[in-house]
Design a protein around this motif. Structure first.
Motif, mmCIF file in Angstrom:
data_model
loop_
_atom_site.group_PDB
_atom_site.id
_atom_site.type_symbol
_atom_site.label_atom_id
_atom_site.label_comp_id
_atom_site.label_asym_id
_atom_site.label_seq_id
_atom_site.Cartn_x
_atom_site.Cartn_y
_atom_site.Cartn_z
ATOM 1 N N TRP A 1 0.830 -1.192 0.000
ATOM 2 C CA TRP A 1 0.000 0.000 0.000
ATOM 3 C C TRP A 1 0.870 1.249 0.000
ATOM 4 C CZ3 TRP A 1 -4.637 -1.306 -1.267
ATOM 5 C CH2 TRP A 1 -5.153 -2.534 -0.874
ATOM 6 N N ASN A 2 0.319 2.322 -0.543
ATOM 7 C CA ASN A 2 1.085 3.565 -0.640
ATOM 8 C C ASN A 2 1.362 4.190 0.718
ATOM 9 O OD1 ASN A 2 1.175 3.415 -3.438
ATOM 10 N ND2 ASN A 2 -0.754 4.509 -3.687
ATOM 11 N N ASP A 3 0.485 3.986 1.668
ATOM 12 C CA ASP A 3 0.707 4.553 2.990
ATOM 13 C C ASP A 3 -0.013 3.708 4.040
ATOM 14 O OD1 ASP A 3 -2.079 5.519 3.317
ATOM 15 O OD2 ASP A 3 -1.514 6.963 1.769
ATOM 16 N N ALA A 4 0.298 3.997 5.297
ATOM 17 C CA ALA A 4 -0.254 3.213 6.401
ATOM 18 C C ALA A 4 -1.760 3.367 6.519
ATOM 19 C CB ALA A 4 0.422 3.624 7.709
ATOM 20 N N HIS A 5 -2.309 4.514 6.090
ATOM 21 C CA HIS A 5 -3.757 4.727 6.193
ATOM 22 C C HIS A 5 -4.515 3.781 5.260
ATOM 23 C CE1 HIS A 5 -3.289 8.181 8.782
ATOM 24 N NE2 HIS A 5 -2.418 8.710 7.937
ATOM 25 N N LEU A 6 -4.009 3.602 4.039
ATOM 26 C CA LEU A 6 -4.647 2.665 3.112
ATOM 27 C C LEU A 6 -4.551 1.237 3.637
ATOM 28 C CD1 LEU A 6 -3.550 3.980 -0.411
ATOM 29 C CD2 LEU A 6 -5.852 3.963 0.555
ATOM 30 N N ARG A 7 -3.415 0.896 4.196
ATOM 31 C CA ARG A 7 -3.248 -0.442 4.745
ATOM 32 C C ARG A 7 -4.209 -0.670 5.911
ATOM 33 N NH1 ARG A 7 2.401 -1.394 7.133
ATOM 34 N NH2 ARG A 7 1.476 -0.186 8.818
ATOM 35 N N ALA A 8 -4.355 0.342 6.780
ATOM 36 C CA ALA A 8 -5.282 0.215 7.898
ATOM 37 C C ALA A 8 -6.716 0.040 7.414
ATOM 38 C CB ALA A 8 -5.175 1.453 8.798
ATOM 39 N N ALA A 9 -7.068 0.759 6.358
ATOM 40 C CA ALA A 9 -8.417 0.620 5.796
ATOM 41 C C ALA A 9 -8.626 -0.783 5.243
ATOM 42 C CB ALA A 9 -8.641 1.668 4.708
ATOM 43 N N PHE A 10 -7.589 -1.335 4.600
ATOM 44 C CA PHE A 10 -7.698 -2.686 4.060
ATOM 45 C C PHE A 10 -7.850 -3.708 5.185
ATOM 46 C CE2 PHE A 10 -5.627 -6.652 2.601
ATOM 47 C CZ PHE A 10 -6.482 -6.957 1.553
ATOM 48 N N LEU A 11 -7.104 -3.543 6.273
ATOM 49 C CA LEU A 11 -7.226 -4.461 7.405
ATOM 50 C C LEU A 11 -8.624 -4.404 8.017
ATOM 51 C CD1 LEU A 11 -3.763 -4.001 9.166
ATOM 52 C CD2 LEU A 11 -4.534 -5.939 7.796
ATOM 53 N N ARG A 12 -9.182 -3.198 8.090
ATOM 54 C CA ARG A 12 -10.553 -3.080 8.602
ATOM 55 C C ARG A 12 -11.544 -3.774 7.666
ATOM 56 N NH1 ARG A 12 -8.640 2.125 10.255
ATOM 57 N NH2 ARG A 12 -9.365 3.065 8.305
ATOM 58 N N THR A 13 -11.268 -3.700 6.343
ATOM 59 C CA THR A 13 -12.119 -4.412 5.381
ATOM 60 C C THR A 13 -12.040 -5.915 5.608
ATOM 61 O OG1 THR A 13 -11.864 -2.675 3.724
ATOM 62 C CG2 THR A 13 -12.510 -4.848 2.926
ATOM 63 N N CYS A 14 -10.823 -6.413 5.872
ATOM 64 C CA CYS A 14 -10.652 -7.842 6.136
ATOM 65 C C CYS A 14 -11.464 -8.258 7.364
ATOM 66 C CB CYS A 14 -9.176 -8.168 6.350
ATOM 67 S SG CYS A 14 -8.155 -8.055 4.858
#
Length: 360
Positions: A209-222
């Motif tokens: 992911w480009n940044d930690a915020h996008l990664r955090a959003a993806f983890l919440r989606t999971c």
């Protein structure tokens, strides 16, 4: 003298291909070996004996076992959520291997209690292949990074493929992939798993992911997608400036989340890894039991970056020693030429300036 790779005691026998159907076959019909492949004991029994406690992995595996709910809780039709298991750590530290080991442990538990639980069917889906290469689902054909919606759609398609292989009704599986609302799609998948008395174990790879915020959003989606009977194992490669706590911050406080964190190698890990030689490799050039003190002392001189480097250096040294006229131990002297060669290659890359691409 050139040695054949199939006999190397530190080679990892390749399990089935990424589609779960075709075994990689080497010479004489034997499964091919690799100098660098994750251990997948739930798919390849030979890998069970090569798993060792490197980089605190035993401690994290024990944490997984203690935090894992009982089978009855996982199969409870009134449960309101499945599970998310995050495995974080620096690149190359064995996160994929730890995920596969966790799945192996769960499958062993399911098999041990199958009679009491009505023989539940464990369905394992490595959505990015057994090597868990996230580029397979995150990079488009032109080399560009795919939109988040497309990444999630590809993950769902991989899950649907495996459900079809287990003879789940085609009409139901197609409805899951055609559903526009991801939350509803996973809800229907959960209902289907309940009807078939199945448990889904899906491996989600590290995605850059480009940044930690996008990664955090993806983890919440999971976490949102982990409906009852669905367990998602998510790999996260943290950057040098990050901590494991920062990686899991987006999901902190959820009872449905287990976080396993790998860190860096210590002085004992070189010796521990030396004991991962594949069993049954005897013969006139069998390796001698390694000297612990020599390998522990080698850490200060070598300072291996990760488990991947350990595996490749040991593989190269063992390959050379099998050509010797008599058995040799895998000690610091045997390993030194290969770790020095890798270190020289890294130093050369650091010295070589990055050249602009043509037309860039």
């Amino acid at each position: 003298m050139t040695s054949s790779d199939w006999a190397n005691p530190y080679g990892v026998r390749k399990p089935y291909g990424s589609n779960g159907m075709n075994r990689h076959v080497g010479q004489n019909g034997a499964s091919a070996l690799s100098a660098d492949h994750p251990l997948v004991p739930w798919k390849e029994p030979d890998h069970v004996h090569q798993w060792v406690d490197v980089d605190h992995s035993r401690e994290e595996l024990d944490r997984f076992g203690s935090d894992w709910p009982g089978l009855g809780e996982l199969l409870d039709p009134s449960a309101d959520q499945g599970r998310v298991v995050i495995v974080s750590g620096p690149p190359g530290m064995g996160k994929t291997t730890l995920i596969h080991r966790c799945i192996y442990e769960v499958k062993q538990r399911v098999a041990a209690t199958a009679a009491a639980a009505g023989n539940p069917l464990p369905v394992c889906v490595p959505t990015a292949g057994l090597e868990n290469d996230g580029r397979r689902i995150s990079i488009d054909a032109d080399g560009s990074f795919a939109p988040t919606e497309r990444i999630n759609a590809r993950i769902r398609r991989e899950l649907a493929k495996r459900l079809r292989l287990h003879d789940f009704p085609e009409s139901r599986v197609k409805a899951i992939t055609d559903e526009d609302d991801p939350w509803q799609a996973y809800s229907e998948m959960s209902d289907l798993l309940l009807q078939r008395n199945a448990l889904l174990f899906a491996v989600i790879p590290h995605i850059r992911w480009n940044d930690a915020h996008l990664r955090a959003a993806f983890l919440r989606t999971c976490l949102s997608n982990a409906h009852p009977r669905i367990v998602l194992f998510v790999e996260v490669s943290q950057g040098a400036a990050e901590t494991a706590r920062e990686v899991a911050a987006a999901l902190s406080g959820s009872a449905a989340v287990t976080h396993l964190a790998l860190s860096e190698l210590n002085s004992e890990d070189i010796w521990r890894f030396s004991r991962s030689a594949r069993p049954g490799h005897g013969g006139p050039h069998a390796l001698v039991e390694p000297d612990r003190s020599s390998l522990v002392a080698a850490h200060d001189e070598w300072k291996p970056r990760d488990v991947r480097e350990l595996r490749k250096v040991f593989h190269s040294a063992a390959d050379a020693l099998r050509c010797a006229p008599h058995p040799w131990p895998i000690d610091a002297d045997a390993l030194r030429p290969y770790w020095e060669r890798r270190r020289a290659s890294r130093d050369a890359l650091l010295r070589d300036p990055i050249r602009p691409r043509p037309g860039g």
